[in-house]
Write a protein that holds these residues in place. Structure first.
Motif, PDB file in Angstrom:
ATOM      1  N   GLN A 188      19.869  15.357  19.457  1.00 11.42           N
ATOM      2  CA  GLN A 188      19.837  14.850  20.823  1.00 11.42           C
ATOM      3  C   GLN A 188      20.907  15.565  21.636  1.00 11.42           C
ATOM      4  OE1 GLN A 188      20.067  10.611  21.005  1.00 11.42           O
ATOM      5  NE2 GLN A 188      19.608  10.478  23.184  1.00 11.42           N
ATOM      6  N   GLY A 189      20.540  16.007  22.823  1.00  9.48           N
ATOM      7  CA  GLY A 189      21.462  16.788  23.649  1.00  9.48           C
ATOM      8  C   GLY A 189      21.092  18.257  23.691  1.00  9.48           C
ATOM      9  N   LYS A 194      15.252  17.798  24.458  1.00  5.69           N
ATOM     10  CA  LYS A 194      14.837  17.482  25.833  1.00  5.69           C
ATOM     11  C   LYS A 194      13.362  17.813  26.042  1.00  5.69           C
ATOM     12  CE  LYS A 194      15.555  19.346  30.468  1.00  5.69           C
ATOM     13  NZ  LYS A 194      16.309  20.358  31.252  1.00  5.69           N
ATOM     14  N   LYS A 201       6.365  11.932  25.707  1.00  5.90           N
ATOM     15  CA  LYS A 201       5.950  11.066  26.811  1.00  5.90           C
ATOM     16  C   LYS A 201       4.531  11.403  27.265  1.00  5.90           C
ATOM     17  CE  LYS A 201      10.580  10.081  28.604  1.00  5.90           C
ATOM     18  NZ  LYS A 201      11.538  10.289  29.720  1.00  5.90           N
ATOM     19  N   LYS A 218      13.797   4.844  27.440  1.00  7.27           N
ATOM     20  CA  LYS A 218      15.187   4.423  27.255  1.00  7.27           C
ATOM     21  C   LYS A 218      16.036   5.486  26.563  1.00  7.27           C
ATOM     22  CE  LYS A 218      13.863  -0.465  26.964  1.00  7.27           C
ATOM     23  NZ  LYS A 218      13.771  -1.659  26.088  1.00  7.27           N
ATOM     24  N   ILE A 219      15.398   6.567  26.117  1.00  5.51           N
ATOM     25  CA  ILE A 219      16.119   7.633  25.411  1.00  5.51           C
ATOM     26  C   ILE A 219      16.700   8.614  26.417  1.00  5.51           C
ATOM     27  CG2 ILE A 219      15.893   9.563  23.797  1.00  5.51           C
ATOM     28  CD1 ILE A 219      13.662   8.023  22.425  1.00  5.51           C
ATOM     29  N   ASN A 220      17.953   8.952  26.236  1.00  4.74           N
ATOM     30  CA  ASN A 220      18.616   9.926  27.112  1.00  4.74           C
ATOM     31  C   ASN A 220      18.272  11.335  26.634  1.00  4.74           C
ATOM     32  OD1 ASN A 220      20.236  11.432  28.749  1.00  4.74           O
ATOM     33  ND2 ASN A 220      22.171  10.504  28.108  1.00  4.74           N
ATOM     34  N   GLY A 221      17.468  12.029  27.417  1.00  2.00           N
ATOM     35  CA  GLY A 221      17.063  13.378  27.035  1.00  2.00           C
ATOM     36  C   GLY A 221      17.866  14.468  27.702  1.00  2.00           C
ATOM     37  N   LYS A 222      18.923  14.118  28.408  1.00  2.00           N
ATOM     38  CA  LYS A 222      19.707  15.121  29.128  1.00  2.00           C
ATOM     39  C   LYS A 222      20.306  16.143  28.179  1.00  2.00           C
ATOM     40  CE  LYS A 222      23.475  15.618  32.461  1.00  2.00           C
ATOM     41  NZ  LYS A 222      24.506  14.908  33.256  1.00  2.00           N
ATOM     42  N   GLN A 223      20.192  17.409  28.569  1.00  2.00           N
ATOM     43  CA  GLN A 223      20.761  18.486  27.745  1.00  2.00           C
ATOM     44  C   GLN A 223      22.268  18.531  27.951  1.00  2.00           C
ATOM     45  OE1 GLN A 223      19.070  22.362  28.437  1.00  2.00           O
ATOM     46  NE2 GLN A 223      20.451  23.387  27.009  1.00  2.00           N
ATOM     47  N   THR A 224      22.998  18.419  26.857  1.00  2.00           N
ATOM     48  CA  THR A 224      24.462  18.445  26.918  1.00  2.00           C
ATOM     49  C   THR A 224      25.052  19.597  26.125  1.00  2.00           C
ATOM     50  OG1 THR A 224      24.558  16.912  25.037  1.00  2.00           O
ATOM     51  CG2 THR A 224      24.635  15.951  27.250  1.00  2.00           C
TER      52      THR A 224
END
Length: 482
Positions: A188-189, A194, A201, A218-224
């Motif tokens: 994740q990240g 992402k 979806k 509800k899942i945070n898909g933002k690239q970090t």
């Protein structure tokens, strides 16, 4: 179920019209749990009715809306739904299937003609939609016969579909959970996570799997996590270019010498025109003229001739009559792959000195046996890694953007030449210029030319005779006046 009780119409002009009557009716109906054991009814603020039962996903008792109001008719409808829920809890083996059913049957959300779809059906639908669509940059129809389109689909969807191995089953949350979190190499990240979340979806949407969609939402898909990008400044590039040129001239083996000169020329073209490596293989006027015309179907046709009467005509870049060194790119390379943003005409950095130094008018395009579209780019980056220490394909393209900015070329013009949008230039190219400190210093201290009329005014203030032949010559040269 009948609308009548004791001969009176419910909700009509007979009984149960007062609040006390509704309460009494509620008590009577909820005291009889026949047919919905384990599923209770609960009134919310005497306004709506909820169902209470054990969530098959968590094993905990929950309070869930059922879409009914606290009225006589609503109470009877809620009892009907409680019976259906009790039966469904004993029927469905998958929590996600139950919640999809609950949303469509109990809440009547987004009911489709076909309630359940298998992964295989959904994947086929996505694939058909993709190949029935159009290339997002060029507008041409996609085709399974174009290898670049097939590879693009594989990169965007196919590789993620492989994370759902049992394609004949209906959707279950556990499958999505494993696809997202069961691969340590794409945590994740990451960009892959992402992109995968986006595909998940799409799958859930086509299946009308509302409960799964809620969880995915509800899942945070933002690239970090971002990879460290390479960059190069002009002085370093010119030094490396000259080093390779000298090494090529001193090579004993002709094949090795020609390879060095060819790929070195490709690197110079990428810098001066801002090209993606494979776009070089789509050039139509390296050594022969080209005329762009339109056929009966409205498609662009590239004629290997200089015919201004037939269309937009361009001399070869090896021909001095092509004063601006205009380069014509078609939609496809010589090995049949489509280029990312389609055909265009592009121009080099307007520096005659650099154009001569980097031998742009001496084309040396390598002929590569490309079994698949990415081979040309892979060979190019493999060569630049060995000879320049650069292993990223777009480093030279980014250098073009920095040099062009230094020369005062507007961002709109740079984006047009690069074959992308101003937004893409702002988002992906500006940052890399800032990371190279030498390039950043040059950009911050660069002196940009004045507009023609402003320059004349400045010269007049300095007492310069604008009608003097030598001044006229300078103005014509600098501002490219006829």
């Amino acid at each position: 179920m009948s609308d009548k009780m004791d001969g009176k119409k419910i909700g009509g002009s007979g009984t149960f019209n007062t609040y006390e009557d509704v309460i009494a009716f509620w008590v009577k109906q909820t005291s009889d749990k026949t047919g919905h054991k384990g599923v209770g009814l609960k009134r919310e603020k005497n306004s709506t009715i909820n169902l209470q039962f054990v969530d098959p996903a968590t094993g905990k008792r929950i309070n869930k809306a059922c879409g009914e109001k606290f009225t006589e008719r609503g109470i009877l409808a809620a009892k009907d739904k409680a019976i259906k829920v009790a039966n469904a809890l004993n029927t469905f083996t998958s929590a996600s299937q139950f919640w999809d059913w609950y949303d469509s049957t109990i809440l009547a959300k987004n009911v489709l003609d076909k309630d359940l779809k298998t992964y295989q059906e959904i994947f086929a639908e996505i694939e058909n939609n993709y190949f029935n669509g159009y290339h997002r940059n060029t507008g041409r129809s996609r085709s399974r016969d174009i290898v670049s389109d097939v590879n693009s689909f594989e990169g965007s969807y196919g590789r993620y579909f492989k994370r759902f191995p049992d394609k004949g089953k209906y959707l279950e949350w556990e499958d999505f959970e494993k696809a997202l979190y069961g691969y340590p190499e794409t945590p994740q990240g990451s960009k892959t996570f992402k992109d995968l979340l986006f595909v998940c979806k799409q799958i859930a949407t086509l299946a009308n799997a509302q409960k799964i969609l809620e969880r995915l939402g509800k899942i945070n898909g933002k690239q970090t996590a971002f990879r460290v990008c390479q960059s190069i400044d002009l002085d370093t590039f010119l030094s490396l270019y000259d080093k390779v040129e000298n090494a090529a001239l001193n090579c004993v083996k002709c094949n090795e010498s020609e390879a060095k000169l060819s790929w070195n020329w490709c690197a110079a073209m990428a810098v001066m025109y801002g090209l993606r490596p494979s776009e070089l293989a789509a050039a139509k006027n390296l050594t022969t003229p080209c005329t762009i015309t339109v056929d009966a179907k409205g498609l662009l046709v590239y004629l290997a001739e200089y015919s201004p009467l037939k269309g937009d005509a361009f001399y070869a870049i090896s021909d001095n009559r092509n004063k601006d060194l205009a380069l014509v790119l078609s939609d496809f390379t010589y090995f049949g792959a489509s280029i990312k943003t389609g055909g265009r005409v592009c121009y080099p950095i307007p520096s005659p000195k650099l154009q001569v130094q980097l031998k742009l008018r001496e084309p040396r395009l390598p002929l590569v046996d490309c079994a698949r579209p990415g081979v040309f780019c892979e060979v190019f980056t493999s060569w630049t890694e060995r000879n320049y220490g650069i292993k990223e394909a777009y480093v030279f393209r980014h250098l073009y953007n920095a040099i062009a900015q230094q020369y005062g070329i507007p961002q709109e013009t740079r984006a047009l030449n690069l074959g992308h949008t101003v937004a893409a230039n702002e988002r992906h190219y500006k940052g890399r210029n800032k990371r190279n400190l030498k390039t950043r210093k040059l950009l911050l201290t660069a002196k940009h030319p004045l507009p023609y009329e402003a320059a004349k005014s400045e010269l007049e203030l300095l007492g310069v005779d604008l009608q003097a032949p030598d001044v006229q010559l300078l103005l014509r040269t600098i501002y490219q006046l006829e």
